[in-house]
Design an enzyme around this catalytic site. Sequence first.
Site, PDB file in Angstrom:
ATOM      1  N   GLU A 235       0.654  -1.302  -0.223  1.00 44.62           N
ATOM      2  CA  GLU A 235       0.287   0.095  -0.138  1.00 44.62           C
ATOM      3  C   GLU A 235       0.967   1.312  -0.584  1.00 44.62           C
ATOM      4  O   GLU A 235       0.548   2.160   0.454  1.00 44.62           O
ATOM      5  CB  GLU A 235      -0.847   0.143   1.408  1.00 44.62           C
ATOM      6  CG  GLU A 235      -2.180  -1.303   1.327  1.00 44.62           C
ATOM      7  CD  GLU A 235      -3.475  -0.883   1.998  1.00 44.62           C
ATOM      8  OE1 GLU A 235      -2.565   0.017   3.301  1.00 44.62           O
ATOM      9  OE2 GLU A 235      -3.629  -1.896   1.974  1.00 44.62           O
TER      10      GLU A 235
ATOM     11  N   GLU B 179      -6.763 -10.672  -1.598  1.00 48.27           N
ATOM     12  CA  GLU B 179      -7.766 -10.136   0.146  1.00 48.27           C
ATOM     13  C   GLU B 179      -8.598 -10.507  -0.275  1.00 48.27           C
ATOM     14  O   GLU B 179      -9.712  -9.221   0.474  1.00 48.27           O
ATOM     15  CB  GLU B 179      -6.499  -9.245   0.506  1.00 48.27           C
ATOM     16  CG  GLU B 179      -5.228  -9.117   0.975  1.00 48.27           C
ATOM     17  CD  GLU B 179      -4.865  -7.571   2.220  1.00 48.27           C
ATOM     18  OE1 GLU B 179      -6.176  -7.389   2.871  1.00 48.27           O
ATOM     19  OE2 GLU B 179      -3.384  -7.675   2.115  1.00 48.27           O
TER      20      GLU B 179
ATOM     21  N   ASP C  99     -12.671  -9.902  -0.826  1.00 49.44           N
ATOM     22  CA  ASP C  99     -13.581 -10.220   0.322  1.00 49.44           C
ATOM     23  C   ASP C  99     -14.541  -8.803  -0.497  1.00 49.44           C
ATOM     24  O   ASP C  99     -14.346  -7.882  -1.100  1.00 49.44           O
ATOM     25  CB  ASP C  99     -13.972  -9.651   1.840  1.00 49.44           C
ATOM     26  CG  ASP C  99     -12.838  -8.384   2.142  1.00 49.44           C
ATOM     27  OD1 ASP C  99     -12.799  -7.532   1.372  1.00 49.44           O
ATOM     28  OD2 ASP C  99     -12.454  -8.081   3.008  1.00 49.44           O
TER      29      ASP C  99
HETATM   30  C1  XIL Z   1      -6.697  -5.650   8.346  1.00 50.62           C
HETATM   31  C2  XIL Z   1      -6.599  -7.137   9.225  1.00 50.62           C
HETATM   32  O1  XIL Z   1      -7.950  -7.927   8.729  1.00 50.62           O
HETATM   33  C3  XIL Z   1      -7.357  -6.428  10.563  1.00 50.62           C
HETATM   34  O2  XIL Z   1      -7.604  -7.496  11.420  1.00 50.62           O
HETATM   35  C4  XIL Z   1      -6.600  -5.429  11.009  1.00 50.62           C
HETATM   36  O3  XIL Z   1      -6.914  -5.089  12.382  1.00 50.62           O
HETATM   37  C5  XIL Z   1      -6.106  -4.657  10.183  1.00 50.62           C
HETATM   38  O4  XIL Z   1      -5.645  -4.416   9.174  1.00 50.62           O
HETATM   39  N1  XIL Z   1      -5.242  -4.881   4.220  1.00 50.62           N
HETATM   40  C6  XIL Z   1      -3.734  -5.254   4.040  1.00 50.62           C
HETATM   41  C7  XIL Z   1      -4.041  -6.188   5.396  1.00 50.62           C
HETATM   42  O5  XIL Z   1      -2.805  -5.546   2.854  1.00 50.62           O
HETATM   43  O6  XIL Z   1      -3.520  -6.813   6.236  1.00 50.62           O
HETATM   44  C8  XIL Z   1      -5.305  -5.575   6.284  1.00 50.62           C
HETATM   45  O7  XIL Z   1      -5.587  -5.970   7.627  1.00 50.62           O
HETATM   46  C9  XIL Z   1      -6.338  -5.273   5.170  1.00 50.62           C
HETATM   47  C10 XIL Z   1      -6.331  -3.738   4.379  1.00 50.62           C
END
Ligand code: XIL
Length: 298
Positions: free
Chosen positions: A127, A234, A236
Site C-alpha cells: 500500500e 485479500e 472480500d
Molecule cells: C487488516 C486485518 O484484517 C485486521 O485484523 C487489522 O486490524 C487491520 O488490518 N490491507 C491489508 C491487510 O494489507 O493487512 C489488512 O488487514 C486489510 C487491508
Amino acid sequence: ASSLGAAAAQSGRYFGTAVAANKLGTSAYATILDREFNMITPENEMKWDATEPARGSFSFGSADQIVSHAQAHGQRMRGHTLVWHSQLPGWVGGLAAADLQTAMDNHITQVMNHFKGKIYAWDVVNEAFADGSTQHRSSPFQDKLGGGFIEHAFRTARSVDANVKLCYNDYNIENWSDAKTQGVYSMVKDFKARGVPIDCVGFQGHFGSGGPPASLQTTLSAFAALGVDVQITELDIAQAPSSGYANTVNACLAVARCTGVTVWGIRDSDSWRSGDNPLLFDGNGNAKAAYTSVLNTL
Ligand code: XIL
C-alpha cells in the site's frame, strides 16, 4: 473437486485465506481451513508491530504458530508484510532518516531470515501508493527516505533471499483506468526495465457489493505482460454476491500468470469487515452461495 484448494489445483493455482493464530485452536475454524485452503496469509502476525514491537526486539511466536500449522497441513504461506505505513510501531516513525534506513533494512533482513525457506512469496511493500493518484502516499518511509524506498526494500529483500518471490501488494489497483493502477503499473514497468527485483503484484480485492471492476482481467493481463506473476490477495466482497466472486475468479483463471486467489478470512464472523458479511462461509461455518459459485467456477 471437493474443496477450493483442490479445485484451484486443477489449473495449477492455489486457493488461500487469511488466518489468525489465535483461532487455530477453534476446531470449527481449523476444520474449514484445512479442508478448503492450500495457501495461508497471516492476517496480522507478520506485520511490523507484531514482529518488532521495540527496536531490535523480535517476536515471532504467533507467526511461527501459523507457519507450523501450514507445514503440518501441506499449505504454503504468503508473508505479509515487511514495509507498510500501517500497523507500524511508533518507534519507527520517530527515527531520523539515516536511522530509519538502517532499521528498515534490519527489519527486512531479520524477518526474512527467520522464515527463510518457509514462504512462497513476500509482500515486500504494501500500500505505498495514494488513492486517486499516480503518486506514493505519505509515510515515514516516503517522507524521510524518498520515493526510492520501494526499490531499496526490494533490493534488500533479494539480497536476503535469492529464492523467495518478492511482491508489491495494494488495493484499489484493480480498475485499469484508475490513476492509482497506472501509478503502480508504471513502477513495475520501470523496475522490470532496470532490473530491480520484483516477481509479483498482489491485488487485494476488497470490493463493494458490486464486485470487481469490469476491467479486472485487463488489469491482471497488463501487469502479467510486464513479466510478473499476479494474485488476488485479500478478496472480500460486501454481501458476498455469487456473481462478484465468480467474476473475480474468472478474471484470474483467464490470465496464465495469475497464480492464485486468497480470501481475507474464513467465516463472516472472522472478517475485518464482519458487518458486510463478505466471505464464503457464514458465522456457523456453513458454506454460502458464493462458496458454491467459486467452487463451480474454478
Ligand atoms: C487488516 C486485518 O484484517 C485486521 O485484523 C487489522 O486490524 C487491520 O488490518 N490491507 C491489508 C491487510 O494489507 O493487512 C489488512 O488487514 C486489510 C487491508
